[in-house]
Enzyme design. Structure first.
Site, PDB file in Angstrom:
ATOM      1  N   ASP A   8       6.538 -22.806 -12.558  1.00 19.78           N
ATOM      2  CA  ASP A   8       5.203 -22.249 -12.401  1.00 19.78           C
ATOM      3  C   ASP A   8       4.269 -23.189 -13.183  1.00 19.78           C
ATOM      4  O   ASP A   8       4.736 -23.997 -13.994  1.00 19.78           O
ATOM      5  CB  ASP A   8       5.197 -20.833 -13.001  1.00 19.78           C
ATOM      6  CG  ASP A   8       3.804 -20.239 -13.048  1.00 19.78           C
ATOM      7  OD1 ASP A   8       3.091 -20.304 -12.029  1.00 19.78           O
ATOM      8  OD2 ASP A   8       3.421 -19.729 -14.113  1.00 19.78           O
ATOM      9  N   ASP A  10       0.466 -22.352 -14.432  1.00 21.13           N
ATOM     10  CA  ASP A  10      -0.396 -21.706 -15.425  1.00 21.13           C
ATOM     11  C   ASP A  10       0.440 -20.943 -16.449  1.00 21.13           C
ATOM     12  O   ASP A  10       1.137 -19.999 -16.089  1.00 21.13           O
ATOM     13  CB  ASP A  10      -1.355 -20.731 -14.735  1.00 21.13           C
ATOM     14  CG  ASP A  10      -2.193 -21.408 -13.653  1.00 21.13           C
ATOM     15  OD1 ASP A  10      -2.831 -22.420 -13.957  1.00 21.13           O
ATOM     16  OD2 ASP A  10      -2.199 -20.917 -12.511  1.00 21.13           O
TER      17      ASP A  10
HETATM   18  C1  G6P Z   1      -1.680 -18.372 -10.747  1.00 20.35           C
HETATM   19  C2  G6P Z   1      -2.269 -17.793 -12.019  1.00 20.35           C
HETATM   20  C3  G6P Z   1      -3.112 -16.582 -11.732  1.00 20.35           C
HETATM   21  C4  G6P Z   1      -4.137 -16.874 -10.647  1.00 20.35           C
HETATM   22  C5  G6P Z   1      -3.445 -17.386  -9.389  1.00 20.35           C
HETATM   23  C6  G6P Z   1      -4.450 -17.804  -8.317  1.00 20.35           C
HETATM   24  O1  G6P Z   1      -0.692 -17.528 -10.300  1.00 20.35           O
HETATM   25  O2  G6P Z   1      -1.236 -17.453 -12.914  1.00 20.35           O
HETATM   26  O3  G6P Z   1      -3.767 -16.198 -12.918  1.00 20.35           O
HETATM   27  O4  G6P Z   1      -4.893 -15.724 -10.330  1.00 20.35           O
HETATM   28  O5  G6P Z   1      -2.667 -18.526  -9.719  1.00 20.35           O
HETATM   29  O6  G6P Z   1      -5.173 -18.904  -8.785  1.00 20.35           O
HETATM   30  P1  G6P Z   1      -6.460 -19.487  -8.074  1.00 20.35           P
HETATM   31  O7  G6P Z   1      -6.716 -20.779  -8.822  1.00 20.35           O
HETATM   32  O8  G6P Z   1      -6.088 -19.742  -6.636  1.00 20.35           O
HETATM   33  O9  G6P Z   1      -7.532 -18.505  -8.210  1.00 20.35           O
HETATM   34 MG    MG Z   2       1.982 -18.520 -14.830  1.00 21.82          MG
END
Ligand code: G6P
Ligand code: MG
Length: 219
Positions: A8, A10
């Site tokens: 993953d 983030d």
């Molecule tokens: C990851 C992060 C989330 C986020 C999602 C969508 O899963 O952990 O916090 O909401 O991505 O990200 P985006 O950049 O497409 O809004």
């Molecule tokens: Mg994450």
């Protein structure tokens, strides 16, 4: 036998989880919606739209307004990630990616973010990843297993040959649902469902991971 690691992004390779939180916090404050760091724990790994729905907690909002809030959040987020550079890799991340590749393991990204490619490029780790699956790759996001299955398919490997590295409860659920083994980063209350848990990647070596996952070392 294990052949690949799917990371993953983030909260695992870089601390953009904090930027997602701050961007949502700003949107919530503007709308007068209560939203705390504790609330944010449930948003980890969750798609943009699902995140907003969690913040709204069932309050009825017209679709138009939902779209506008999602767009605003993304603009705030884009402002935060503008400054990202290789210095923003979390400690241990690059070392582990390099060690995996030196030992002939495949590496992939499995992030629900539509900004994942941008962040990966800014971090300078594109050349350390064999495949990228992101917020554009599948319809159903975590906790559905689809994104990790997409990443495994790109690597040409079955789920049982891959281990997922995640900081989110939704991500560990996704890994399990897809038949992947998993490494959870963070507190047990969040990622305790994983096959092994670590607080972070500092000083983590392939041999430690293989041992905890009951795998034989390739060498
Ligand atoms: C990851 C992060 C989330 C986020 C999602 C969508 O899963 O952990 O916090 O909401 O991505 O990200 P985006 O950049 O497409 O809004
Ligand atoms: Mg994450």
């Amino acid at each position: 036998m294990l052949r690949a690691f799917i990371f993953d992004l983030d909260g695992v390779l870089t601390d953009t989880a904090e930027y997602h939180y701050r961007a949502w916090k700003r949107v919530a404050d503007e709308a007068g919606l209560p939203f705390t760091r504790d609330d944010n724990e449930h948003l980890r790994g969750v798609s943009r739209r699902e995140s907003l729905l969690l913040i709204l907690k069932g309050r009825p909002y017209p679709e138009e307004k939902i779209q506008a809030m999602m767009a605003r959040k993304n603009n705030y987020y884009l402002e935060f990630i503008k400054e990202i550079s290789p210095r923003d890799l979390l400690p241990g991340a690059q070392e582990l990616l390099e060690e995996l590749r030196a030992n002939d393991y495949k590496t992939a990204l499995g992030s629900a973010s539509k900004n994942a490619r941008d962040v990966v490029e800014r971090l300078g780790i594109d050349s350390l990843l064999d495949a990228i699956s992101d917020g554009y790759s599948v319809e159903r996001q975590k906790p559905a297993p689809d994104l990790f299955l997409h990443a495994a398919a790109q690597l040409g490997l079955p789920p049982k040959a891959c281990v997922v590295v995640e900081d989110a409860a939704a991500g560990i659920q996704a890994a399990k649902a897809g038949g992947f083994r998993s490494i959870g980063l963070g507190p047990r209350e969040r990622v305790g469902g994983a096959d092994m848990t670590l607080l972070n990647l500092v000083g983590v070596h392939l041999a430690d991971l293989l041992k905890a996952l009951h795998e034989n070392h390739p060498g």
